[in-house]
Design an enzyme around this catalytic site. Sequence first.
Site, short mmCIF file in Angstrom:
data_model
loop_
_atom_site.label_atom_id
_atom_site.label_comp_id
_atom_site.label_asym_id
_atom_site.label_seq_id
_atom_site.Cartn_x
_atom_site.Cartn_y
_atom_site.Cartn_z
N HIS A 78 31.45 34.00 43.24
CA HIS A 78 32.91 34.00 43.36
C HIS A 78 33.54 34.43 42.03
O HIS A 78 34.48 35.23 42.00
CB HIS A 78 33.37 32.60 43.77
CG HIS A 78 34.83 32.47 44.03
ND1 HIS A 78 35.49 33.18 45.00
CD2 HIS A 78 35.76 31.68 43.43
CE1 HIS A 78 36.77 32.84 44.99
NE2 HIS A 78 36.96 31.94 44.05
N GLN A 80 32.14 36.28 39.72
CA GLN A 80 31.86 37.71 39.54
C GLN A 80 32.86 38.55 40.33
O GLN A 80 33.36 39.57 39.84
CB GLN A 80 30.43 38.03 39.99
CG GLN A 80 29.35 37.35 39.19
CD GLN A 80 29.27 37.86 37.78
OE1 GLN A 80 29.57 39.01 37.48
NE2 GLN A 80 28.89 37.00 36.87
N ASP A 81 33.15 38.12 41.56
CA ASP A 81 34.14 38.84 42.38
C ASP A 81 35.50 38.84 41.72
O ASP A 81 36.19 39.86 41.67
CB ASP A 81 34.24 38.22 43.78
CG ASP A 81 33.05 38.50 44.65
OD1 ASP A 81 32.28 39.43 44.34
OD2 ASP A 81 32.90 37.80 45.68
N HIS A 82 35.91 37.67 41.24
CA HIS A 82 37.22 37.57 40.58
C HIS A 82 37.29 38.47 39.35
O HIS A 82 38.29 39.15 39.14
CB HIS A 82 37.50 36.12 40.16
CG HIS A 82 38.25 35.34 41.17
ND1 HIS A 82 39.61 35.42 41.32
CD2 HIS A 82 37.82 34.45 42.10
CE1 HIS A 82 39.99 34.61 42.29
NE2 HIS A 82 38.92 34.02 42.79
#
Length: 105
Positions: A78, A80-82
């Site tokens: 999560h 990393q996505d942000h």
Amino acid sequence: MNREEMTLLGFEIVAYAGDARSKLLEALKAAENGDFAKADSLVVEAGSCIAEAHSSQTGMLAREASGEELPYSVTMMHGQDHLMTTILLKDVIHHLIELYKRGAK
């Protein structure tokens, strides 16, 4: 690094990336209102937040590259996505602010 440490690192990245995202959206609003000095300042602040998140990420990647087995963490994914979407947002916001500056001339 155990699973709990990995999860905490994920939350750290989410927090830094979230702060950067908020500053970038505030910068866009400032540019919309013609306050380009504030917009530019907020983009710089966002860049510092992104650098902190990236530093956290780089430390983890270096440990893995050195052969350390790292546990899987949904929170880290999560984070990393942000971080990835915030870096993209920074690039887009930079271009939008430049367009607002051109339109103000």
